[in-house]
Design an enzyme around this catalytic site. Structure first.
Site, PDB file in Angstrom:
ATOM      1  N   HIS A 152     -10.592   6.525  -1.541  1.00 54.13           N
ATOM      2  CA  HIS A 152      -9.364   5.924  -0.597  1.00 54.13           C
ATOM      3  C   HIS A 152      -9.438   6.599   0.606  1.00 54.13           C
ATOM      4  CE1 HIS A 152      -6.298   9.342  -0.600  1.00 54.13           C
ATOM      5  NE2 HIS A 152      -6.957   9.638  -1.701  1.00 54.13           N
ATOM      6  N   CYS A 153      -8.930   6.239   1.848  1.00 57.12           N
ATOM      7  CA  CYS A 153      -8.768   6.857   2.912  1.00 57.12           C
ATOM      8  C   CYS A 153      -7.150   6.473   3.214  1.00 57.12           C
ATOM      9  CB  CYS A 153      -9.654   6.236   4.081  1.00 57.12           C
ATOM     10  SG  CYS A 153      -9.657   4.467   4.156  1.00 57.12           S
ATOM     11  N   GLU A 154      -6.851   6.225   4.457  1.00 56.60           N
ATOM     12  CA  GLU A 154      -5.369   5.824   4.740  1.00 56.60           C
ATOM     13  C   GLU A 154      -5.069   4.335   4.295  1.00 56.60           C
ATOM     14  OE1 GLU A 154      -2.799   7.739   5.616  1.00 56.60           O
ATOM     15  OE2 GLU A 154      -4.082   9.523   5.895  1.00 56.60           O
TER      16      GLU A 154
END
Length: 370
Positions: free
Chosen positions: A251-253
Site C-alpha cells: 500500500h501507499c496513501e
C-alpha cells in the site's frame, strides 16, 4: 449520431427527477472528481498514458464507464441520455482534440446503442456555481507539500474516497493492493489473512508493527522520485512472505501510483510478463490505478531486466484478447480487453532521477510477531 450541448438547468431537472435514465460521466482527473463532483456521476478511468495513446479516438468502454452495472444499463437501452462533463469548456465544439472529454465522446458515439450523447455547457465549474447543493464536497488535506496522492478527509456526510471503498484488491493469492486506510483496518487484514504489510509512502505507520511482518520503503509520489532502486528489496520481501505461507498487502496513501508500481515490478520479474500485460492485469483488479509518468518510465526500463531470462516475441507481448498465463496464480476473463499504450522513444534511454534522500535513511525495518 450527433453530440449536443445541455444547459446546467436542464441537467439539474434530470438529477432531481431521478429516473435513472440519465448517466453523468465526469471527464476530469480522478483527484478533482474525488474532491468535488456532481451527485451520482461516474469518473472516467483514463490515465495520461491511455489519453496520449487514444489521441482523441475511442477506447474500450471500461475506461469511460468503469461501473459494470452502468455498462449493462447503457447496452440494454435503460440509459437514454449520457452527459459528459469536463472542467469548464463552454460548448462541445470547443473541446480540445486530445482531451479526456473528446475521448469519452468518441467512445460513447462508437458504442452507444440509441442513447443521446450530450456535453454540459460550462462544465463542472458552471454547474457547481449554480447548484452546489447537487454536488458532493470533500476537503483536501495534503500529507506534505510535495505529495500528489492527497488524503481526503470525511465530511459530515460520511463520504469516503473511491480508493478506500471495499477491501484491498487481490492481485495474486498472496499479494494484495490497497490504500493506507485499508492497511489500518484490522478487520480487513484478518478477513483476508494478511500477515505482512509493505508500506511504500513517505509516512511510516505503527498500527501493524508487532503483529506481523512490516516493511517501510519511503518513496515520494513524484515523477522525479527513484522508485526502481527499491524494486529488488520489495520483490524479495514479497517473496519472503509468500515462501513463509503468508499474504502481503502492498500500500501507499491511495493505492493508485506507488504501490501499483511495486506490484507491476513484482509480476514482471516473477512471472516474466511485459509491462503492458502487467499493467492490464493489475488494472483489471484495481481499476483506478494510475502510476505517475516517471514511474511508468522506470518500469519500462526495468522491463528488459525483468524479462532477461525469457524469450520475447511480438505475439506473446502484444496479445490483446486476453493474456495467457502458465501459472495457476492467474485467471483472466477471456472477454477482457486490455488497454494499449506506447511510450516515447526518450524513455528507451536512461533518464537521470533526482533524489535528495540519503540511502542510509532508506533502510527499512522488519518486525515479526513471536
Amino acid at each position: 449520431m450527433k453530440v449536443s450541448s445541455i444547459e446546467c438547468q436542464r441537467l439539474k431537472k434530470l438529477i432531481r427527477k431521478g429516473s435513472g435514465s440519465c448517466l453523468i460521466v465526469d471527464c476530469r482527473p480522478y483527484f478533482s472528481f474525488s474532491a468535488s463532483s456532481i451527485r451520482g456521476s461516474l469518473n472516467v478511468n483514463l490515465n495520461s498514458v491511455v489519453v496520449r495513446r487514444a489521441r482523441g479516438g475511442p477506447v474500450p468502454i471500461q475506461f469511460v464507464i468503469p461501473d459494470p452495472g452502468a455498462q449493462c444499463r447503457l447496452r440494454d437501452g435503460v440509459i437514454s441520455l449520457v452527459v459528459a462533463v469536463d472542467d469548464r469548456t463552454p460548448h462541445w465544439q470547443k473541446i480540445k482534440k486530445d482531451s479526456a472529454a473528446q475521448i469519452v465522446i468518441s467512445t460513447l458515439l462508437d458504442v452507444s446503442s440509441g442513447a443521446k450523447i450530450c456535453f454540459l455547457k460550462g462544465g463542472y465549474e458552471s454547474f457547481h456555481s449554480q447548484y452546489p447543493e447537487l454536488c458532493t464536497e470533500l476537503k483536501v488535506s495534503s500529507m506534505d507539500g510535495s505529495e500528489p496522492e492527497k488524503a481526503y478527509e470525511k465530511l459530515a456526510t460520511g463520504h469516503k474516497p473511491a480508493y478506500d471503498q471495499g477491501q484491498p484488491a487481490e492481485i495474486l493469492p498472496f499479494l494484495f493492493l490497497g490504500s493506507a486506510y485499508h492497511a489500518s483496518r484490522q478487520d480487513y487484514l484478518k478477513d483476508l489473512h494478511i500477515t505482512a504489510l509493505l508500506n511504500v509512502s513517505q509516512r511510516a505507520t505503527d498500527h501493524f508493527k508487532g503483529q506481523g511482518h512490516y516493511k517501510w520503503i519511503p518513496v515520494e509520489d513524484s515523477h522525479t522520485a527513484d522508485i526502481s532502486s527499491h524494486f529488488k528489496e520489495a520483490i524479495e520481501f514479497i517473496d519472503c512472505v509468500r515462501q513463509g505461507g503468508g499474504k502481503v498487502l502492498v500500500h501507499c496513501e491511495a493505492g493508485i501510483s506507488r504501490s501499483p508500481t511495486i506490484c507491476m515490478a513484482y509480476i514482471m520479474k516473477t512471472k516474466k510478463m511485459c509491462l503492458e500485460d502487467a499493467f492490464d492485469f493489475i488494472k483489471q483488479r484495481r481499476s483506478l490505478i494510475s502510476p505517475n509518468f516517471g514511474f511508468m518510465g522506470q518500469l519500462l526500463q526495468y522491463e528488459s531486466e525483468a524479462l532477461s531470462t525469457a524469450p520475447r516475441t511480438p505475439d506473446a507481448l502484444r496479445k490483446r484478447d486476453g493474456v495467457s498465463f502458465l501459472s495457476e496464480d492467474f485467471s483472466l476473463n477471456q472477454n477482457y480487453e486490455g488497454s494499449v499504450f506506447a511510450f516515447p522513444a526518450s524513455f528507451r534511454t536512461p533518464v537521470p532521477l533526482q533524489t535528495s534522500v540519503n540511502p542510509i535513511t532508506l533502510s527499512s525495518s522488519i518486525t515479526t510477531s513471536p
